[in-house]
Design a protein around this motif. Structure first.
Motif, mmCIF file in Angstrom:
data_model
loop_
_atom_site.group_PDB
_atom_site.id
_atom_site.type_symbol
_atom_site.label_atom_id
_atom_site.label_comp_id
_atom_site.label_asym_id
_atom_site.label_seq_id
_atom_site.Cartn_x
_atom_site.Cartn_y
_atom_site.Cartn_z
ATOM 1 N N ARG A 178 50.844 27.199 44.123
ATOM 2 C CA ARG A 178 51.055 28.711 43.898
ATOM 3 C C ARG A 178 49.509 29.362 44.007
ATOM 4 N N VAL A 179 49.099 29.290 45.158
ATOM 5 C CA VAL A 179 47.702 29.944 45.379
ATOM 6 C C VAL A 179 47.895 31.473 45.439
ATOM 7 N N ASP A 180 47.344 32.005 44.841
ATOM 8 C CA ASP A 180 47.219 33.780 44.696
ATOM 9 C C ASP A 180 47.144 34.193 46.197
ATOM 10 N N ARG A 181 48.001 35.307 46.201
ATOM 11 C CA ARG A 181 48.240 35.858 47.394
ATOM 12 C C ARG A 181 46.944 36.472 48.226
ATOM 13 N N ARG A 182 45.995 36.809 47.141
ATOM 14 C CA ARG A 182 44.898 37.590 47.539
ATOM 15 C C ARG A 182 43.877 36.619 48.034
ATOM 16 N N ILE A 183 43.916 35.368 47.418
ATOM 17 C CA ILE A 183 43.012 34.277 48.231
ATOM 18 C C ILE A 183 43.574 33.996 49.421
ATOM 19 N N VAL A 184 44.986 33.801 49.643
ATOM 20 C CA VAL A 184 45.449 33.576 51.002
ATOM 21 C C VAL A 184 44.937 34.422 51.855
ATOM 22 N N PHE A 185 45.154 35.760 51.436
ATOM 23 C CA PHE A 185 44.613 36.724 52.473
ATOM 24 C C PHE A 185 43.013 36.677 52.760
ATOM 25 N N GLU A 186 41.961 36.485 51.912
ATOM 26 C CA GLU A 186 40.857 36.099 52.150
ATOM 27 C C GLU A 186 40.866 34.891 53.192
ATOM 28 N N ILE A 187 41.433 33.957 52.923
ATOM 29 C CA ILE A 187 41.285 32.931 53.872
ATOM 30 C C ILE A 187 41.791 33.124 55.228
ATOM 31 N N VAL A 188 42.766 33.926 55.430
ATOM 32 C CA VAL A 188 43.422 34.234 56.702
ATOM 33 C C VAL A 188 42.148 35.230 57.334
ATOM 34 N N LEU A 207 34.865 32.475 47.984
ATOM 35 C CA LEU A 207 35.465 33.488 47.884
ATOM 36 C C LEU A 207 35.192 34.377 46.633
ATOM 37 N N ARG A 208 35.594 35.698 46.654
ATOM 38 C CA ARG A 208 35.316 36.613 45.830
ATOM 39 C C ARG A 208 35.209 36.280 44.418
ATOM 40 N N HIS A 209 36.006 35.594 43.890
ATOM 41 C CA HIS A 209 36.168 35.417 42.258
ATOM 42 C C HIS A 209 35.370 33.906 41.986
ATOM 43 N N GLY A 210 34.740 33.677 43.226
ATOM 44 C CA GLY A 210 33.629 32.443 42.755
ATOM 45 C C GLY A 210 34.186 31.039 43.263
ATOM 46 N N GLN A 211 35.625 31.000 43.671
ATOM 47 C CA GLN A 211 35.802 29.618 43.996
ATOM 48 C C GLN A 211 35.512 29.251 45.414
ATOM 49 N N THR A 212 35.499 28.232 45.933
ATOM 50 C CA THR A 212 35.149 27.730 47.332
ATOM 51 C C THR A 212 36.337 27.195 47.967
ATOM 52 N N PHE A 213 36.498 27.603 49.232
ATOM 53 C CA PHE A 213 37.719 26.970 50.023
ATOM 54 C C PHE A 213 37.102 26.482 51.201
ATOM 55 N N ALA A 214 37.379 25.317 51.611
ATOM 56 C CA ALA A 214 37.110 24.752 52.742
ATOM 57 C C ALA A 214 37.880 23.817 53.759
ATOM 58 N N TRP A 215 37.696 24.108 55.055
ATOM 59 C CA TRP A 215 38.464 23.597 56.079
ATOM 60 C C TRP A 215 38.098 22.279 56.446
ATOM 61 N N ARG A 216 38.733 21.276 56.807
ATOM 62 C CA ARG A 216 38.175 20.212 57.455
ATOM 63 C C ARG A 216 39.330 19.359 58.411
ATOM 64 N N PRO A 217 39.026 18.686 59.335
ATOM 65 C CA PRO A 217 39.894 18.216 60.203
ATOM 66 C C PRO A 217 41.080 17.337 59.314
ATOM 67 N N ALA A 218 42.240 17.433 59.581
ATOM 68 C CA ALA A 218 43.440 16.654 59.291
ATOM 69 C C ALA A 218 43.186 15.229 59.728
#
Length: 206
Positions: A123-133, A13-24
């Motif tokens: 309470r994930v920041d909406r900007r992060i959610v937008f990046e993910i989407v 992500l833009r501010h350095g965090q990592t977001f990862a998807w995996r199978p549920a």
């Protein structure tokens, strides 16, 4: 029935965090049940999902059974998303032709869509959610080259999701009466997404 691959994706992500998807997985059932049954959650549709297993009452065990269903019965690929290793999101990606939208002729059956739920407590920041989407739409078009459209089917009362889809450049193509909701079928073509993508990148960089 379309293929349900073992989907995994990692995004810096833009501010350095990592977001990862995996199978549920079935082991995620208790966590997902907690998310699905938040009293402040609206329009998710827990009962229609778990109705595939049987009648209520539902519990975490029913969610486990739901996640254990074979792809040809489930019709979606369930995913869990983690922010810096902490699970914060659940999603289901699907092909239009495998969904209740299959009878709607205005979009091809190979079109891809997804349903997204972010843990209300996180309470994930909406900007992060937008990046993910935004990355999720990229991911769909990359993974399914036969799809000419990315679609969504929010409840017509779900203003936040309608706004999010609008920000992505998606447009309503139909209003569809589904068994559990009146849905706004929204879509964006692959070509329009390519044209829109640079504008969205500029929004994310702000």
């Amino acid at each position: 029935m379309r293929r349900h691959p073992d989907l995994r994706r990692s995004l810096r992500l833009r501010h350095g965090q990592t977001f990862a998807w995996r199978p549920a997985a079935p082991v995620d059932a208790a966590m997902i049940w907690t998310w699905w049954t938040r009293p402040d959650l609206t329009y998710w549709g827990t009962a229609p999902r778990l109705g595939r297993i049987g009648p209520p009452p539902y519990d975490a065990g029913t969610v486990r059974q739901y996640l254990e269903l074979p792809p040809e019965r489930l019709g979606v690929t369930p995913l869990v998303g983690a922010l810096d290793g902490t699970p914060v999101a659940y999603a289901e990606t699907y092909a239009k032709g495998d969904s209740p939208l299959a009878s709607v002729p205005v979009i091809e059956d190979s079109a891809r869509g997804s349903h997204l739920l972010v843990d209300p407590v996180a309470r994930v920041d909406r900007r992060i959610v937008f990046e993910i989407v935004v990355d999720g739409v990229d991911w769909s078009f990359e993974t399914w080259p036969e799809a000419d459209h990315y679609i969504g089917d929010p409840d017509v009362r779900n203003r936040s999701m309608l706004h999010l889809h609008s920000m992505l450049g998606m447009r309503q193509v139909a209003v569809v009466e589904l068994p559990h909701k009146t849905a706004s079928l929204v879509a964006i073509s692959r070509a329009d997404w390519s044209a829109r993508r640079e504008q969205l990148a500029a929004v994310i960089r702000r």
